[in-house]
Enzyme design. Structure first.
Site, short mmCIF file in Angstrom:
data_model
loop_
_atom_site.label_atom_id
_atom_site.label_comp_id
_atom_site.label_asym_id
_atom_site.label_seq_id
_atom_site.Cartn_x
_atom_site.Cartn_y
_atom_site.Cartn_z
N PHE A 169 -13.93 2.65 4.36
CA PHE A 169 -12.85 1.63 3.90
C PHE A 169 -12.56 2.73 2.23
CE2 PHE A 169 -10.79 -1.24 1.20
CZ PHE A 169 -10.36 -2.14 2.11
N VAL A 170 -11.17 2.92 3.04
CA VAL A 170 -10.82 3.84 1.53
C VAL A 170 -9.38 2.64 0.09
CG1 VAL A 170 -11.11 6.05 2.95
CG2 VAL A 170 -8.58 4.71 2.75
N GLY A 205 0.39 -1.63 0.01
CA GLY A 205 0.25 0.37 0.18
C GLY A 205 1.08 1.53 -0.19
N ASP A 234 -5.31 -0.73 -1.96
CA ASP A 234 -6.18 -1.23 -2.40
C ASP A 234 -7.76 -1.65 -1.82
OD1 ASP A 234 -5.04 -3.53 -0.96
OD2 ASP A 234 -5.88 -4.75 -1.60
N GLU A 247 4.68 4.11 6.52
CA GLU A 247 2.67 3.14 5.89
C GLU A 247 2.00 3.74 5.13
OE1 GLU A 247 0.97 0.18 6.28
OE2 GLU A 247 0.66 -0.10 7.98
N ASP A 248 1.34 2.91 4.40
CA ASP A 248 -0.48 3.91 4.24
C ASP A 248 -1.27 3.81 4.96
OD1 ASP A 248 -1.12 0.87 4.77
OD2 ASP A 248 -1.59 1.04 2.70
N ARG A 306 -5.32 1.14 -6.76
CA ARG A 306 -4.08 1.83 -6.13
C ARG A 306 -3.78 2.50 -6.49
NH1 ARG A 306 -1.72 -2.26 -1.84
NH2 ARG A 306 -2.12 -4.25 -3.02
N ASP A 332 -4.48 1.64 11.13
CA ASP A 332 -6.18 1.14 11.42
C ASP A 332 -5.85 0.50 12.76
OD1 ASP A 332 -8.80 0.85 10.73
OD2 ASP A 332 -7.99 -1.30 9.76
N LYS A 371 -6.80 6.28 10.91
CA LYS A 371 -8.15 6.12 11.33
C LYS A 371 -7.99 5.85 12.78
CE LYS A 371 -9.06 3.13 7.06
NZ LYS A 371 -9.99 2.49 6.84
P1 IMP Z 1 -3.60 -2.58 11.22
O1 IMP Z 1 -2.21 -3.54 11.58
O2 IMP Z 1 -4.89 -2.97 11.42
O3 IMP Z 1 -3.46 -1.24 11.14
O4 IMP Z 1 -3.21 -2.38 8.77
C1 IMP Z 1 -3.22 -1.68 8.44
C2 IMP Z 1 -2.86 -2.01 7.22
O5 IMP Z 1 -4.75 -2.53 7.05
C3 IMP Z 1 -2.98 -1.05 6.41
O6 IMP Z 1 -2.11 -1.07 5.85
C4 IMP Z 1 -3.39 -1.44 5.13
O7 IMP Z 1 -3.08 -2.29 4.25
C5 IMP Z 1 -5.07 -2.05 6.22
N1 IMP Z 1 -5.94 -1.09 5.45
C6 IMP Z 1 -6.50 -0.58 6.31
N2 IMP Z 1 -7.51 0.03 6.37
C7 IMP Z 1 -8.15 0.26 5.04
C8 IMP Z 1 -8.34 0.64 4.23
O8 IMP Z 1 -9.40 1.16 4.63
N3 IMP Z 1 -8.93 0.53 2.40
C9 IMP Z 1 -7.56 -0.69 2.33
N4 IMP Z 1 -6.47 -1.22 2.55
C10 IMP Z 1 -6.97 -1.22 4.44
#
Ligand code: IMP
Length: 181
Positions: A154-155, A46, A161, A101-102, A167, A105, A133
């Site tokens: 969800f983005v 991402g 993606d 990081e993208d 992407r 979450d 987020k």
């Molecule tokens: P975390 O471990 O829950 O913080 O997840 C982070 C990863 O989840 C990000 O690097 C994304 O790849 C994916 N992710 C979280 N939210 C979204 C979203 O809204 N769209 C797409 N991928 C997401």
């Protein structure tokens, strides 16, 4: 790939992203001004668009490396398990590192990756996320720099993606499911 039809509503324009990256890169350049080389670690997949724009705005000597970790399958909910699919090519011991990081979450991915990389004894390690987020957070972690804080949507786009699609959109858009067809 999901069969549910959806549309994408623009949330953050390409122009706003570029302007924010310029601001962030001034701060990052100042933070690492004494470095002989900054190792910019992109979390695949991402962050690939973000990292490309980011490194071109940094006024520092940089090396780029990638790590692939994932807490997501093709589902829209994140699981707690974080797997490393691809590790760094280079060593980071004693080096200055910026992890890119993208989206943060739940925060499990970044927490796990930081734990892994800190164990390799970098000189300085900091993190940047394009999107945050905060309302979804489960792990106690915050990136050092954040592009935009967004609500629980969800983005997609700008490297991010949904089931490996979208992407290549130049902006960040929100996925909205629609009825029918
Ligand atoms: P975390 O471990 O829950 O913080 O997840 C982070 C990863 O989840 C990000 O690097 C994304 O790849 C994916 N992710 C979280 N939210 C979204 C979203 O809204 N769209 C797409 N991928 C997401």
């Amino acid at each position: 790939m999901s069969e549910r039809p959806y549309v994408i509503d623009e949330m953050i324009s390409a122009k706003s992203i570029a302007a924010r990256i310029e601001e962030l890169c001034k701060e990052i350049t100042a933070e690492y001004r004494d470095t002989d080389k900054l190792i910019v670690v992109g979390l695949l997949r991402g962050s690939f668009v973000f990292i490309a724009d980011l490194v071109r705005e940094l006024n520092l000597p940089v090396e780029v490396d990638f790590l692939e970790a994932s807490s997501y399958g093709n589902a829209m909910e994140s699981s707690r398990e974080v797997r490393i699919f691809k590790d760094l090519r280079g060593e980071i011991e004693g080096r200055d590192v910026l992890v890119v990081e993208d989206i943060v979450d739940t925060g499990h991915t970044l927490t796990h990756v930081l734990h892994l990389l800190k164990a390799r004894n970098p000189r300085k390690i900091k993190t940047i996320a394009l999107l945050d987020k905060p309302s979804r957070r489960e792990a106690d972690i915050a990136a050092d720099w954040i592009g935009f804080s967004i609500p629980d949507e969800f983005v997609v786009g700008y490297g991010i993606d949904y089931a490996q699609r979208n992407r290549n959109l130049p902006f960040i858009g929100k996925v909205r499911f629609v009825e029918g067809s």
